[in-house]
Each structure stands twice: as structure tokens, then as C-alpha cells.
Design an enzyme around this catalytic site. Structure first.
Site, short mmCIF file in Angstrom:
data_model
loop_
_atom_site.label_atom_id
_atom_site.label_comp_id
_atom_site.label_asym_id
_atom_site.label_seq_id
_atom_site.Cartn_x
_atom_site.Cartn_y
_atom_site.Cartn_z
N ASP A 3 0.97 -1.07 -0.17
CA ASP A 3 -0.10 0.05 0.02
C ASP A 3 0.87 1.25 -0.03
O ASP A 3 1.37 1.43 1.01
CB ASP A 3 -0.91 -0.02 1.34
CG ASP A 3 -1.87 1.14 1.36
OD1 ASP A 3 -2.45 1.66 0.28
OD2 ASP A 3 -2.20 1.63 2.51
N GLU A 40 -1.25 -1.24 -4.92
CA GLU A 40 -2.25 -0.51 -5.08
C GLU A 40 -2.01 0.46 -6.25
O GLU A 40 -1.30 1.37 -6.32
CB GLU A 40 -2.66 0.43 -3.79
CG GLU A 40 -4.08 1.00 -3.94
CD GLU A 40 -4.73 1.59 -2.83
OE1 GLU A 40 -5.21 2.65 -2.67
OE2 GLU A 40 -4.63 0.86 -1.79
N ASP A 77 -2.43 0.98 7.22
CA ASP A 77 -1.73 0.56 5.91
C ASP A 77 -1.33 -0.90 5.71
O ASP A 77 -1.08 -1.39 4.87
CB ASP A 77 -0.54 1.61 5.95
CG ASP A 77 -0.69 2.93 6.15
OD1 ASP A 77 -1.38 3.56 5.16
OD2 ASP A 77 -0.24 3.70 7.20
#
Length: 168
Positions: free
Chosen positions: A7, A68, A140
Site C-alpha cells: 500500500d 495499489e 496501511d
């Protein structure tokens, strides 16, 4: 096969490494957050982030790295940092020889929670439950684990499609 979810973020970059056995059971190998000092220069922070990601890749040697996909950010300053961190993660993964995949946050939320507009706390709760974690990971790290879960859940479908294409 290990899947490393990332992430991306310049200040906080979440990571989560998962495996899945033939029965479909997930095993959490590692999860955490790489943090850089907001007071440091951007080039120094990106260098530190790259070094930390390279160390994860060397230590765990994942087969796939899932990052991501930066899709939409309302804050331009945040979007730039996320995009820079994403580029670092993609470059490190490619240099290490990993297969790379990207999913938007909505795709991940849909795969993991069943609702593409799920909140961060809903993602954290579902990741904790699905992985059987004793404690809820920070946002996260939970997002990174969700990225890895999303990829692993879709892996059997991707294999079936490839097999069907080969036999037709």
C-alpha cells in the site's frame, strides 16, 4: 507462492505478505509499515523506501508483488507522494524479477469486503477476521494484506481462464 501486497505512501507504506494453501487457507507471513521522516528531503525518503522494499524482497522472495493502483486522490500533494512511492515499489519488484499486479482500492474492497466503497475500518475488520489475526493491523498494513488477499482470491480464476485458453 508468497504474495507481497504494498500500500504505497511516502510517509507510511504498508506491506503484507501472504501465502495460500491448496485448501484456500491464508497464512500471514509478515505485515507492517515502512515509515519515512516527514522532515527529510523527498529524494532521501524515496531512497529509504526503496531500500526497505528491496530488503523485504530479498528476505521473503515473493513470487508476486501487488501494488495499489493510484486511481483517484482529492489531495494533489498526497497523490504525488503516493505515485512516487508506487513507482519505487513497482521498480523494485520488477528489478527483483517478481510478477507485478495492480488493483484499485475499490477492486480490493470489493474482493475482500464485498463492497467497493467499504471504509478503512471495515477493511481492517475483514482482514483481521479472514486471516485469523489476534490483533487488528494498522490501516496501511491491513490495506497491504487486503491487496495480497485480493490477488490470491482471484488467482484460481486466472488459472482456470489460462487453462481454458490453452485447450481451445
Amino acid at each position: 507462492m508468497f504474495v507481497l501486497g504494498i500500500d504505497p505512501g511516502l510517509t507510511r507504506c504498508g506491506y503484507g505478505l501472504l501465502a495460500r494453501d491448496a485448501a484456500g487457507t491464508f497464512t500471514t507471513i509478515a505485515a507492517g509499515t515502512i515509515e519515512t521522516d516527514r522532515a527529510a528531503s523527498v529524494d532521501r525518503r524515496l531512497s529509504e523506501l526503496a531500500q526497505s522494499i528491496r530488503e523485504l524482497l530479498i528476505e521473503y522472495d515473493p513470487g508476486v508483488v501487488v501494488v495499489e493502483r493510484v486511481f483517484f486522490q482529492t489531495n494533489a500533494k498526497t497523490a504525488i507522494g503516493v505515485a512516487q512511492a508506487s513507482g519505487i515499489a513497482l521498480s523494485c519488484a520488477a528489478t527483483h524479477g517478481c510478477e507485478v499486479a495492480q488493483y484499485t482500492s475499490n477492486e480490493v474492497k470489493l474482493a475482500v469486503v464485498g463492497y467497493g466503497s467499504a471504509t478503512k475500518s471495515q477493511v481492517q475488520a475483514m482482514v483481521t477476521r479472514q486471516l485469523g489475526l489476534a490483533t487488528t493491523p494498522p490501516p496501511d498494513a491491513a490495506d497491504a494484506l487486503a491487496l495480497a488477499m485480493c490477488h490470491l482470491v482471484g488467482d484460481s480464476m486466472r488459472r482456470a481462464v489460462r487453462l481454458a485458453e490453452q485447450t481451445s
